[in-house]
Design an enzyme around this catalytic site. Structure first.
Site, short mmCIF file in Angstrom:
data_model
loop_
_atom_site.label_atom_id
_atom_site.label_comp_id
_atom_site.label_asym_id
_atom_site.label_seq_id
_atom_site.Cartn_x
_atom_site.Cartn_y
_atom_site.Cartn_z
N GLU A 42 0.99 -1.18 -0.16
CA GLU A 42 -0.07 0.04 0.22
C GLU A 42 0.82 1.40 0.17
O GLU A 42 1.79 1.39 0.86
CB GLU A 42 -1.04 0.00 1.24
CG GLU A 42 -1.81 1.13 1.11
CD GLU A 42 -2.87 1.19 2.24
OE1 GLU A 42 -3.82 0.32 2.43
OE2 GLU A 42 -2.83 1.88 3.37
N PRO A 46 1.93 11.31 -2.19
CA PRO A 46 2.69 12.31 -1.51
C PRO A 46 2.18 13.98 -1.76
O PRO A 46 1.41 13.96 -2.70
CB PRO A 46 4.12 12.22 -1.96
CG PRO A 46 4.01 10.88 -2.86
CD PRO A 46 2.68 10.67 -3.11
N THR A 73 -3.75 4.85 -1.98
CA THR A 73 -4.94 5.25 -0.99
C THR A 73 -5.59 6.44 -1.28
O THR A 73 -5.23 7.19 -2.44
CB THR A 73 -4.17 5.64 0.37
OG1 THR A 73 -3.53 6.47 0.58
CG2 THR A 73 -3.42 4.27 0.81
N HIS A 101 -8.06 3.09 -3.22
CA HIS A 101 -9.07 3.29 -2.12
C HIS A 101 -10.27 4.31 -2.78
O HIS A 101 -9.80 5.26 -3.58
CB HIS A 101 -8.37 3.98 -1.26
CG HIS A 101 -7.51 2.77 -0.40
ND1 HIS A 101 -7.34 3.06 0.93
CD2 HIS A 101 -6.98 1.82 -0.70
CE1 HIS A 101 -6.44 2.09 1.34
NE2 HIS A 101 -6.26 1.26 0.30
N ASP A 133 -12.91 9.43 7.54
CA ASP A 133 -13.15 9.97 8.74
C ASP A 133 -14.27 10.99 8.63
O ASP A 133 -13.95 11.88 7.65
CB ASP A 133 -11.80 10.59 9.29
CG ASP A 133 -11.95 11.08 10.85
OD1 ASP A 133 -12.14 10.41 11.49
OD2 ASP A 133 -11.58 12.46 10.69
N TYR A 176 -11.50 -5.42 10.88
CA TYR A 176 -11.04 -4.90 12.15
C TYR A 176 -10.80 -6.21 12.91
O TYR A 176 -11.81 -6.68 13.79
CB TYR A 176 -11.73 -3.65 12.87
CG TYR A 176 -11.70 -2.51 11.84
CD1 TYR A 176 -10.69 -1.58 12.10
CD2 TYR A 176 -12.80 -2.49 10.82
CE1 TYR A 176 -10.93 -0.66 11.12
CE2 TYR A 176 -12.94 -1.46 9.98
CZ TYR A 176 -11.70 -0.29 9.85
OH TYR A 176 -11.88 0.42 9.15
N TYR A 299 1.22 -2.23 4.94
CA TYR A 299 1.10 -0.81 5.17
C TYR A 299 2.52 -0.02 4.94
O TYR A 299 3.22 -0.25 6.03
CB TYR A 299 0.55 -0.50 6.13
CG TYR A 299 -1.14 -0.75 6.32
CD1 TYR A 299 -1.84 -0.35 5.36
CD2 TYR A 299 -1.58 -1.99 7.24
CE1 TYR A 299 -3.29 -1.12 5.51
CE2 TYR A 299 -2.67 -2.29 7.24
CZ TYR A 299 -3.68 -1.78 6.36
OH TYR A 299 -4.82 -2.30 6.48
#
Length: 619
Positions: A42, A46, A73, A101, A133, A176, A299
């Site tokens: 992943e 930047p 991502t 993503h 989020d 999770y 990650y």
């Protein structure tokens, strides 16, 4: 930002289906049929042009290890949408299988549709659908989204993709192993995961974990509730102790006692921590393979060395390219090829610390990010961390249920310096022990409206093992220039500028939220100050070159400014009702104050606090 385009990289014969876009379940099935383990990598977009170029170089080197797919991502609110799509397209052009993503937070239906159309045009078929989020989300246009969210949950995004694009995309979702932080219970979270898969998702990638047994139990529990989709375990290698400690705190991750006991004796020796991180990552992946998992998802944090060492230890082989990487871009002569410097501004922002920090492969004290590094980005790119680990009620209790004026904000800052409250939006851990030497000065400054968010005292040749200011390996000596960073009113900034000629060893840079700039830095004939980079931490160690891990970089300060000001609204102002006195107080500070950094270049006899005390005495 633009990509540095190249001709495609030759793909090694072992890579299945490099010319066609394969769905993740199909990739997994092919590896299982061949009896081969696999891994995926992943990366996040930047924030700078140099970072993008360096990330392309890094991806291509790591691609020689033959990942099953690479993962790009997405920043909350879609701020990175164009670059995420461009990087995903570029990876496909290099012959790599790709997952991209998309986070629903802050996105409209039309925005998601545009992103999916662009992904489809780029021949990207795998989408990891995430909620993202919700608190403090800022959309691509820089404004907070209005009205109820179009995608309040990841399942809403899954349903939208399947309803509007059918089989054009293969959709993955996050799992999770320890339960999502917002779930009422672990069982409820399992039910939500099952619902996402029933809605059309086809595979799961998990949040990072450090307890393999927890993952094995999670996989068994998924089977118990009827989940049969592939589950790829997510691993985040440990690059240094501080980052590990903070990530664990954000995510409330279970850490076996053996890991904690192994890290604490070596916590100040970054080289030793990196070696342990590689060994632990190899051990965990081996246990997962032995336990029945065919693959692992790394990650990478846009970092290369540790992950590559883990892969080599696991038996994956680097496949040499038939020609050199074609874009070997020469860097600016002033840039260090070994990426050895990092700006100081994110010192107390462990959220950004997770993503922007390079966790440098070769250098100690990996606390900072460098604008030329691929790891200079946004934490909101990462779905496995919770951006608001501190609840609204906890923040309100710490910073004030009601604000009557700016002085109430000053009082909150003083309470933080005294250790009476645990955090501020810019400082999510207690003051470092090195700051104890200047606590009285910090109390005074904050009480007078100079709201400090970052500071360090001068250090002149302290042993590298010093418990307060030491870093790096044994037998060295470390140095620091005094540094302080704060929010100040225009009137206070004017008073400081008036006094500055009496303090010739000081340099400063101040920026408003709108970008108004004030400084006394040396500029070139065009007025550019980007070359005026100042080392504020360095060290000398046996058998090594001088290490210079921390800098004050004027260009990086401009990048940090945006995040620093945004935190006033997203983390503090959002606690209060719109239009209330409390909300207006925060808005006044956010819109009118300057973000200021000051460096004292006299690390032997200087007193960086003297100028602030002078101004404070006159107010």
């Amino acid at each position: 930002l633009s990509l540095h385009h190249t001709t495609p990289m030759p793909t090694a014969p072992e890579s299945p289906g490099a010319s066609e876009a394969l769905r993740v379940p199909e990739i997994i099935k092919r590896h299982e049929a061949a009896g081969k383990n696999y891994f995926s990598l992943e990366f996040f977009p930047p924030r700078t042009e140099a970072g993008v170029i360096n990330l392309q170089e890094r991806i291509m080197r790591m691609a020689q290890m033959q990942p099953a797919f690479v993962d790009i991502t997405w920043t909350a609110g879609g701020k990175s949408r164009k670059l995420s799509v461009a990087l995903a397209r570029w990876c496909r052009e290099q012959g790599l299988q790709v997952q991209m993503h998309i986070s629903g937070a802050g996105m409209s239906e039309s925005g998601v549709r545009d992103a999916l159309d662009a992904a489809r045009a780029a021949n990207v078929v795998n989408i990891l659908a995430l909620r993202g989020d919700l608190v403090g989300t800022v959309a691509e246009d820089g404004e907070a989204p209005e009205g109820p969210p179009a995608f309040p949950h990841a399942i809403d995004l899954v349903r939208f993709i399947k309803a509007n694009y059918g089989s054009d995309f293969c959709v993955g979702v996050a799992g999770y192993p320890e339960g999502h932080m917002e779930a009422v219970s672990y069982e409820q979270d399992l039910a939500f995961l099952r619902a996402k898969l029933d809605a059309g998702a086809e595979y799961v990638i998990t949040q990072q974990f450090f307890n393999v047994k927890r993952f094995e139990q999670f996989a068994a529990d998924c089977q118990r509730v009827g989940i049969t989709a592939p589950i790829i375990p997510g691993l985040m290698p440990i690059h240094n102790f501080e980052s590990f400690r903070r990530i664990v705190r954000f995510c409330k991750t279970d850490v076996p006692r053996a890991i904690d006991e192994a890290l604490r004796p070596i916590c100040n020796d970054d080289d030793a921590v990196k070696r342990y991180g590689s060994e632990l990552g190899s051990q965990m992946a081996s246990e997962l393979f032995k336990g029945g998992s065919r693959g692992v998802h790394f990650y990478t944090l846009n970092l290369e060395k540790c992950v590559s060492e883990i892969l080599l230890a696991l038996g994956f082989q680097r496949q040499p390219s038939r020609r050199p990487v074609p874009w070997q871009m020469p860097r600016n002569d002033s840039a260090n090829k070994l990426e050895s410097v990092r700006p100081i501004f994110w010192a107390n922002r462990p959220q950004s610390y997770v993503s922007r920090t390079a966790h440098w492969d070769e250098f100690p004290n990996g606390r900072w990010g460098d604008r030329t590094s691929p790891a200079f980005g946004d934490l909101s790119s990462y779905h496995m961390t919770k951006l608001n680990a501190v609840t609204a009620s906890e923040r309100r209790a710490a910073w004030g249920h009601e604000l009557r004026g700016v002085q109430d904000v000053c009082d909150a800052f003083v309470r933080y310096v005294r250790g009476q409250i645990p955090m501020l939006p810019w400082c999510e851990l207690a003051l470092a022990t090195e700051s104890e030497k200047i606590i009285e000065s910090l109390e005074l400054l904050n009480s007078k409206g100079m709201l400090t968010i970052n500071s360090q005292p001068a250090v002149d040749g302290a042993p590298s093992a010093d418990p307060d200011v030491g870093w790096g390996g044994p037998g060295g000596y470390v140095y620091q220039k005094a540094y302080v960073e704060m929010f100040v009113s225009p009137a206070t900034l004017a008073a400081l500028e008036k006094a500055m000629p009496r303090y010739p060893s000081l340099s400063y840079q101040a920026l408003s939220a709108k970008g108004d700039s004030r400084h006394n830095l040396p500029a070139d004939p065009s007025g550019d100050v980007s070359h005026a980079v100042t080392a504020v931490t360095w060290g000398v160690f046996p058998h090594k070159e001088v290490k210079q891990p921390t800098v004050v970089d004027p260009e990086a300060f401009v990048q940090w400014k945006d995040e620093a000001f945004a935190l006033w609204r997203s983390q503090w102002g959002s606690l209060y009702e719109a239009g209330s006195t409390s909300a207006r107080v925060i808005e006044e500070i956010q819109s009118s104050f300057f973000l200021l950094n000051v460096v004292d270049h006299d690390y032997k006899t200087g007193d960086v606090m003297a100028i602030f005390k002078e101004v404070a005495a006159s107010t």
